[in-house]
Design an enzyme around this catalytic site. Sequence first.
Site, PDB file in Angstrom:
ATOM      1  CD  GLU A 269       2.624   8.445  -4.363  1.00 46.65           C
ATOM      2  OE1 GLU A 269       2.394   7.698  -5.327  1.00 46.65           O
ATOM      3  OE2 GLU A 269       1.770   9.232  -3.899  1.00 46.65           O
ATOM      4  CE  LYS A 330      -0.554   3.203  -5.510  1.00 49.04           C
ATOM      5  NZ  LYS A 330      -0.737   4.566  -6.039  1.00 49.04           N
ATOM      6  CB  CYS A 382      -1.081   7.347  -3.297  1.00 48.27           C
ATOM      7  SG  CYS A 382      -2.147   8.619  -4.021  1.00 48.27           S
TER       8      CYS A 382
END
Length: 506
Positions: A269, A330, A382
């Site tokens: 990430e 995301k 994540c």
Amino acid sequence: MNWITRPGWPGNLLALAAGALTPLALAPFDIWPISLLSLALFYLGLRDLAPKAAFVRGWCYGFGLFIAGTSWIYVSIHDYGAASVPLAAFLTGGFSAGVALFFALPAIVWARWFRRSEAPLADALAFAALWLAQEAFRGWFLTGFPWLYAGYSQLDAPLAGLAPVGGMWLVSFVLALTAALLVNLVRLRARPAFLAAGVVLLVGPWVAGQALKGHAWTRPAGEPLKVAALQGNVEQNMKWDPAQLNAQLALYRDMTFSAEQADLIIWPETAVPVLKEYAEGYLSVMNRFALERKATLITGVPIRQANERGEKRYYNGITVIGEGEGTYLKQKLVPFGEYVPLQDVLRGLIAFFDLPMSDFARGPADQEPLLAKGYRIAPFICYEVVYPEFAAGLSANSELLLTVSNDTWFGTSIGPLQHLQMAQMRALEAGRWMIRATNNGVTALIDPFGQITERIPQFEKATLYGDVVPMQELTPYLRWRAWPLVILCGLLFGWALLASRIAKTV
């Protein structure tokens, strides 16, 4: 033992302790029977309480669970948010106190409407349904906090075989049902028929779970792919320092240039800690290298682009270069880490509310999977991998799973290991290989049975090598999701309400 079921602080303190025990059933401790003990004590403690007392007891249980199980929040606030020790402790305690309401509210609902003390078997079933509703609601309300679910304790335990059938939800439901039935066995002895039914409900799911462990619900869709996952081990206080930008870009470039031949090269990430538009030259160099190697390179990178209203917004993203294509933005953002609720009020109060890259926007819901070497990859950035239903939706449209993360925020706490366990459960639910690439650990490859096949130590700069196999077909959970359980719980709630109303009129 009557003090357990009576209102008052002795029972409340036991509930607090029962909640605090639960993390011992999860990673990294994995003493799974503790989950049954914790649930049984919680259920027993609510048996005879009035609604108001049940609310307090439920809150005590939830507070114990979160103050013990999410201690890593203190690390994030104090070590990386520049908050003082008293302030960090206060905020961590305040967070735990707030999230504990997710247990207090179901407890009062249980005591007021669903409890059926005169029917132990129905009582146990209703409790299991309410427990599952609590976990589901907690994972949805105000973007959700789907952490510390009971079902994760069974990843390497007898009920693991149920995860591909009904997801982590089914495992949690069975745990709650088992705990309640164990408490009620003595009361069931007076009625042999109900005792027999209770024993079947008690033993059957565990036999089924054990029998289904190792059952292959999916099959290979192609030949194995060689993976090289890079773990740069960049210190969090250096991550967004402009003076360290070139060093970080050089780090991943050099690690990639010196890596063994691989089909998939994975960076974690925000491995590129600058907007993609400012890194195009750098990414072009890496693209040429990947094409020369006949490889696909996937990296996390922040992206600025216009939303549906034409406004320029920032996104936490993943991009594909080399032999592949796709960009992912995301969707599930971390409160305070990636966006600040009530930011007009909170920003500027303390440094924790003004962290770097804490103004991300949420990506659209209709994104296509990433493409690499001819296969579809479901990407999770994540926090996204901890949402069972969200992950199932992306997984069903893929042959491989990928999660990239930066767990540096957790320091040396148990947070990264809990996070890894949840990624393992997503692989087991989907019957697909999972690649997990992180900044400082745990970087790992996970097989379709939720088992780690390769990993590298935390807090080291290293490259993980191994093979993954694209998988096809759907597990029952990916096909039906949680709907069968939703229907079952709805029927159980209706049954409990109807029976309660009838009992009051008799």
